[in-house]
Scaffold this active site. Structure first.
Site, PDB file in Angstrom:
ATOM      1  N   ASN A 110      -0.131   6.158   4.328  1.00 32.75           N
ATOM      2  CA  ASN A 110      -0.280   4.637   5.170  1.00 32.75           C
ATOM      3  C   ASN A 110       1.378   4.643   5.673  1.00 32.75           C
ATOM      4  O   ASN A 110       2.336   5.040   5.171  1.00 32.75           O
ATOM      5  CB  ASN A 110      -0.482   3.604   4.029  1.00 32.75           C
ATOM      6  CG  ASN A 110       0.743   2.970   3.455  1.00 32.75           C
ATOM      7  OD1 ASN A 110       1.461   2.070   4.134  1.00 32.75           O
ATOM      8  ND2 ASN A 110       0.955   3.374   2.234  1.00 32.75           N
ATOM      9  N   PHE A 114       4.205  -3.683   5.855  1.00 29.86           N
ATOM     10  CA  PHE A 114       4.402  -4.769   5.358  1.00 29.86           C
ATOM     11  C   PHE A 114       3.435  -5.876   6.197  1.00 29.86           C
ATOM     12  O   PHE A 114       3.832  -7.136   6.299  1.00 29.86           O
ATOM     13  CB  PHE A 114       5.499  -5.348   5.099  1.00 29.86           C
ATOM     14  CG  PHE A 114       6.440  -4.939   3.874  1.00 29.86           C
ATOM     15  CD1 PHE A 114       5.981  -4.046   3.069  1.00 29.86           C
ATOM     16  CD2 PHE A 114       7.827  -5.294   3.832  1.00 29.86           C
ATOM     17  CE1 PHE A 114       6.494  -3.751   1.734  1.00 29.86           C
ATOM     18  CE2 PHE A 114       8.482  -4.974   2.415  1.00 29.86           C
ATOM     19  CZ  PHE A 114       7.958  -4.123   1.707  1.00 29.86           C
ATOM     20  N   SER A 173       9.503   0.554   0.048  1.00 28.73           N
ATOM     21  CA  SER A 173       8.473   1.095   0.971  1.00 28.73           C
ATOM     22  C   SER A 173       9.122   1.885   2.204  1.00 28.73           C
ATOM     23  O   SER A 173      10.253   1.617   2.540  1.00 28.73           O
ATOM     24  CB  SER A 173       7.698  -0.073   1.639  1.00 28.73           C
ATOM     25  OG  SER A 173       7.189   0.320   2.783  1.00 28.73           O
ATOM     26  N   ASN A 175       8.187   2.382   5.064  1.00 31.07           N
ATOM     27  CA  ASN A 175       7.421   1.908   6.484  1.00 31.07           C
ATOM     28  C   ASN A 175       8.186   0.815   6.991  1.00 31.07           C
ATOM     29  O   ASN A 175       7.773   0.272   8.039  1.00 31.07           O
ATOM     30  CB  ASN A 175       6.063   1.634   6.210  1.00 31.07           C
ATOM     31  CG  ASN A 175       5.313   2.784   5.604  1.00 31.07           C
ATOM     32  OD1 ASN A 175       5.457   3.946   5.992  1.00 31.07           O
ATOM     33  ND2 ASN A 175       4.472   2.586   4.560  1.00 31.07           N
ATOM     34  N   THR A 176       9.314   0.294   6.319  1.00 29.70           N
ATOM     35  CA  THR A 176      10.095  -0.835   6.881  1.00 29.70           C
ATOM     36  C   THR A 176      11.538  -0.330   7.171  1.00 29.70           C
ATOM     37  O   THR A 176      12.262   0.087   6.193  1.00 29.70           O
ATOM     38  CB  THR A 176      10.279  -2.137   6.067  1.00 29.70           C
ATOM     39  OG1 THR A 176       8.972  -2.718   5.996  1.00 29.70           O
ATOM     40  CG2 THR A 176      11.265  -2.898   6.613  1.00 29.70           C
ATOM     41  N   LYS A 208      10.712  -2.068  -8.214  1.00 30.97           N
ATOM     42  CA  LYS A 208       9.641  -0.996  -7.711  1.00 30.97           C
ATOM     43  C   LYS A 208      10.499  -0.087  -6.818  1.00 30.97           C
ATOM     44  O   LYS A 208      11.215  -0.316  -5.949  1.00 30.97           O
ATOM     45  CB  LYS A 208       8.531  -1.494  -7.065  1.00 30.97           C
ATOM     46  CG  LYS A 208       7.682  -0.219  -6.653  1.00 30.97           C
ATOM     47  CD  LYS A 208       6.242  -0.802  -6.287  1.00 30.97           C
ATOM     48  CE  LYS A 208       5.148   0.383  -6.060  1.00 30.97           C
ATOM     49  NZ  LYS A 208       3.913  -0.166  -5.704  1.00 30.97           N
ATOM     50  N   ASN A 237       6.867   4.237  -6.046  1.00 31.66           N
ATOM     51  CA  ASN A 237       6.258   3.956  -4.786  1.00 31.66           C
ATOM     52  C   ASN A 237       5.733   5.210  -3.969  1.00 31.66           C
ATOM     53  O   ASN A 237       5.762   6.304  -4.587  1.00 31.66           O
ATOM     54  CB  ASN A 237       7.072   3.094  -3.810  1.00 31.66           C
ATOM     55  CG  ASN A 237       6.416   2.166  -2.760  1.00 31.66           C
ATOM     56  OD1 ASN A 237       5.285   2.593  -2.534  1.00 31.66           O
ATOM     57  ND2 ASN A 237       7.265   0.916  -2.643  1.00 31.66           N
TER      58      ASN A 237
END
Length: 351
Positions: A110, A114, A173, A175-176, A208, A237
């Protein structure tokens, strides 16, 4: 049974559309059609950060980003549910497509970014379940375009603390852009101080972290977590690493989760247990995440030091009944290995 019959049809849909359909089903269908919850078993109860979890198997953040179905997930037999990640302002996330099934690998990639409805909407939903039973954590993050990400976490802690069983600080994450820099020890201690001061009550704070950490990072994060008396460390994560994969979407960018993450996440759990200096994580409980799909997976993580476990990607392949199946399988594993409770087994693999 119902999910196994429907899965071929569901897998014809785009992965994100299928995810939306799953949320709708959980919100509208009787839980008896989706899962068969196990009978309560006191031996499966675990206490972490002052919270009594009825069983150690939870839903990880990412499945219910906006707090739409936490109670439905609890009714399916999960011991706890974690919603989010939620940011102060709503955001669309990254361009679609951004969620990919890797069927041959039993995995997911993915790059959602967010995407969520924002703090105000999620807060209203949580107020409507005020007084609701069960443990529901809220995973908090920062907006991608924020000029002050630390302040975003402060805002989220202040807003969500009254409605959360615990707060999960997500700085891992992939993805940011730039978010993982907050895992740097020079930044992490200050961030946690801000979160803990801003929450306004004593709701536990969990952290996390990513699986893609070096030994020095692990030691530093463990020391900070202990110094700050965090409620738990969540390991781990999604990963930006790419082990050998065989599925069509293997080359997609984003965070990899599911079966290929299993061994990496297990090793990071062991690394953090060692860094914390205790069989079960010393002064900071550990939560095992990544590649958990069976009762044996969960049991291995518990014996490696996890007081709790979480899953998400396995639900894509097995449906919402997977939590109940894992919970039902744990008592036999406890008996096999000579334990009478989950708590006694935590961190016991080398005892």
């Amino acid at each position: 049974m119902v999910y196994s019959l429907l899965r071929p049809l569901i897998f014809r849909l785009d992965a994100e559309k299928a995810h939306g359909l799953a949320l709708s089903a959980l919100g509208t269908l009787p839980s008896s059609l989706l899962a068969s919850p196990p009978r309560p078993d006191p031996a499966l109860g675990v206490e972490v950060a002052g919270l009594r979890f009825p069983n150690p198997v939870g839903v990880a953040a990412g499945f219910d980003k906006n707090g739409e179905v936490p109670d439905a997930l609890l009714r399916c037999g999960f011991g706890f549910a974690e919603l989010g990640s939620v940011t102060p302002r709503p955001q669309e996330g990254n361009p679609k497509p951004r969620l990919f099934r890797l069927e041959q690998d039993h995995a997911v990639i993915n790059r959602m970014g967010f995407n969520n409805d924002g703090a105000a909407v999620v807060e209203r939903r949580m107020k409507r379940r005020s007084g609701g039973h069960g443990i529901v954590g809220i995973n908090i993050g920062a907006n991608k375009d924020s000029a002050d990400r630390v302040n975003d976490y402060a805002v989220m802690a202040r807003t969500m603390a009254p409605h959360a069983s615990y707060l999960a600080v997500n700085i891992s994450s992939p993805n940011t852009p730039g978010l993982r820099a907050l895992q740097d020890p020079a930044a992490l201690g200050g961030l946690l101080d801000v979160v803990m001061e801003s929450r306004g009550n004593d709701v536990p704070v969990f952290l996390k972290v990513a699986p893609d950490l070096q030994s020095a990072d692990i030691d530093a994060i463990a020391r900070i977590a202990s110094d700050k008396r965090l409620g738990a460390l969540m390991i781990a994560n999604t990963t930006i690493e790419r082990p050998a994969l065989h599925s069509y979407h293997a080359g997609e960018a984003g965070g990899l989760s599911g079966a290929p993450l299993r061994e990496m996440a297990l090793q990071r759990l062991r690394d953090f247990r060692k860094a914390l200096g205790g069989s079960g994580g010393g002064t900071v409980p550990l939560i095992g995440i990544g590649g958990i799909a069976t009762a044996e997976d969960a049991w291995q993580r518990i014996r490696a030091g996890a007081s709790l476990v979480q899953l998400y990607s396995a639900m894509v392949y097995e449906g919402p009944g997977i939590g109940a199946r894992i919970v039902r399988g744990l008592p036999a594993l406890m008996r096999r290995d000579g334990f009478t409770s989950i708590a006694d087994a935590v961190g016991s693999e080398h005892a």
